[in-house]
Write a protein that holds these residues in place. Sequence first.
Motif, mmCIF file in Angstrom:
data_model
loop_
_atom_site.group_PDB
_atom_site.id
_atom_site.type_symbol
_atom_site.label_atom_id
_atom_site.label_comp_id
_atom_site.label_asym_id
_atom_site.label_seq_id
_atom_site.Cartn_x
_atom_site.Cartn_y
_atom_site.Cartn_z
ATOM 1 N N ALA A 347 41.710 -78.386 -30.335
ATOM 2 C CA ALA A 347 40.902 -78.213 -31.426
ATOM 3 C C ALA A 347 39.289 -78.011 -30.572
ATOM 4 N N ALA A 348 39.173 -79.037 -29.845
ATOM 5 C CA ALA A 348 37.653 -79.127 -29.095
ATOM 6 C C ALA A 348 37.577 -77.764 -28.073
ATOM 7 N N MET A 349 38.608 -77.581 -27.521
ATOM 8 C CA MET A 349 38.429 -76.317 -26.444
ATOM 9 C C MET A 349 38.350 -75.006 -27.259
ATOM 10 N N MET A 357 29.484 -72.999 -26.047
ATOM 11 C CA MET A 357 28.795 -74.119 -26.010
ATOM 12 C C MET A 357 29.912 -75.264 -25.947
ATOM 13 N N PRO A 358 29.167 -76.606 -25.349
ATOM 14 C CA PRO A 358 29.956 -77.584 -25.663
ATOM 15 C C PRO A 358 30.392 -78.098 -27.145
ATOM 16 N N ALA A 359 31.714 -78.477 -27.192
ATOM 17 C CA ALA A 359 32.077 -78.766 -28.516
ATOM 18 C C ALA A 359 32.889 -80.099 -28.503
ATOM 19 N N GLY A 379 23.747 -82.254 -30.451
ATOM 20 C CA GLY A 379 24.695 -82.178 -29.458
ATOM 21 C C GLY A 379 26.072 -82.161 -30.198
ATOM 22 N N ALA A 380 27.105 -81.830 -29.533
ATOM 23 C CA ALA A 380 28.268 -81.503 -30.087
ATOM 24 C C ALA A 380 28.758 -82.969 -30.730
ATOM 25 N N SER A 381 28.572 -83.919 -30.019
ATOM 26 C CA SER A 381 28.882 -85.254 -30.257
ATOM 27 C C SER A 381 28.283 -85.651 -31.675
ATOM 28 N N HIS A 460 37.742 -85.876 -28.677
ATOM 29 C CA HIS A 460 37.959 -85.307 -27.463
ATOM 30 C C HIS A 460 36.737 -84.240 -27.241
ATOM 31 N N SER A 461 36.022 -84.358 -26.161
ATOM 32 C CA SER A 461 34.823 -83.293 -26.056
ATOM 33 C C SER A 461 35.213 -82.618 -24.623
ATOM 34 N N SER A 462 34.728 -81.310 -24.954
ATOM 35 C CA SER A 462 34.776 -80.237 -23.922
ATOM 36 C C SER A 462 34.279 -80.465 -22.776
ATOM 37 N N VAL A 463 33.249 -81.502 -22.562
ATOM 38 C CA VAL A 463 32.350 -81.622 -21.576
ATOM 39 C C VAL A 463 32.342 -83.317 -21.435
#
Length: 494
Positions: A347-349, A357-359, A379-381, A460-463
């Motif tokens: 889902a995050a990726m 952009m980061p998600a 930010g995504a978080s 989960h974070s993409s970065v």
Amino acid sequence: MKAYGFDNEKYLEIQSQQIQKRINMFDNKLYLEMGGKLFDDYHASRVLPGFLPDSKVKMLSQLASQVEIVIAINAGDIEKNKVRSDIGITYDADVLRLIDAFRGIGLYVGSVVLTQYAGQPSADAFRNHLESLGVKVFLHYPIEGYPSGVSRIVSENGFGKNQYVTTSRPLIVVTAPGPGSGKMAVCLSQLYHEYKRGIRAGYAKFETFPVWNLPLKHPVNLAYEAATADLNDVNMIDSFHLEAYGETTVNYNRDIEVFPVLNTMLEKICGESPYKSPTDMGVNMAGKCIFDDEACREASRQEIIRRYYKTLCAHLQGRDSEEAVMKIELLMNQAHITPDIRRTVAAAMERAASTGMPAAAIELEDGRIITGKTTSLLGASAAVLLNALKVMGNIPHEQTLISPTVIEPIQELKIKHLGNHNPRLHTDEILIALSICAATDATAALALAQLHKLRDCEVHSSVILSSVDETTFRKLGMNLTCEAKYQTKKLYHP
């Protein structure tokens, strides 16, 4: 909904009974080496759903009148400023934290032992600090040939040189800020001194993992190997127990390897050893409290994947080796799992790929997946946290919880006055802003009231996240993983 598989109440009851039984084997004096975490054992609570993080201290509280805590810390670790990676404080600071925590629940802390003491200046300073606080401190010294040179170790030139730790209660729990602190050596040194004084004291170990009465390749035990991949611990069949009793049990390599030496020490100190195997030494009853094996298996599979991502990131950051990554990949193969079983990853990726952009993605307790993207304000978080709170509070997605007129002054403060380069709000900043809005806005208050529901949720974070965001997720009790990738190509990442 989260599936539970561990009976915590049964554990508290039978674990305290087992320890009392072991105390009674000796002259009402047992040195119990306590492995793993006594407080905040979140690994156990993740792989044994239903196990409460403070279960071990609750169990000890049932024996409080008999318990005396002795904390061991390696003087070399003080000198090196060794840090606990899970909570980010040095070992000596953690000793103070542990003393406060034990006292806070009514457990008596008798003393601190500085092991491997060789006149280290930082150790001397810490010793003076403890004594100024009224804490008794004892010194244990390096012993040439430890642990294999038994004849020297069990002599006046070995354990005999160590200061005798004066204790006053039947159950002496020897614990430490982390591995390598010398807990076992403290216990054995005390046995040596007790027997010299005519006291037939005993020694036992309390290690939750590996669980001795689960199969060697059970996911719960594989998850323990994943958690200790950097230490290269390996679960093994206890060959000594198999030979003595014809029963297959599981222990880990270091205990099995050291058992012949340890047993010889016990024989030399006590006249005879009460144990025929490393398993005999243990008192852990966790395996007898599992009532849903599949729930524990699935929870442990998820933990292995979490450890995999954590180790990948640590390797990129230079804190873990490639061998540790390869070890967990092997464990994943043995457990027949891939990262695909962690639903938040895909889902995050996918959200990151669609936005460029980061998600980030959160899996709620009911299984719903919520995502968040990077914007000019957040930010995504921070975005995914707000989105999750909206969903749990049944607040329409399009409804604004925090007005840009609130966010923009915070951004201006960060950039113009605090020297930050990133104007987007971190998770802690967005939660503070939400709290301020909640004072006058009912919808914001409703969203804030959902915050406790995030505990035990997966994210989960993409970065790789900043330490600020990582800490916020940890404080919220969420299980965070990140892709082993930085948001920028900079070399320095605070």
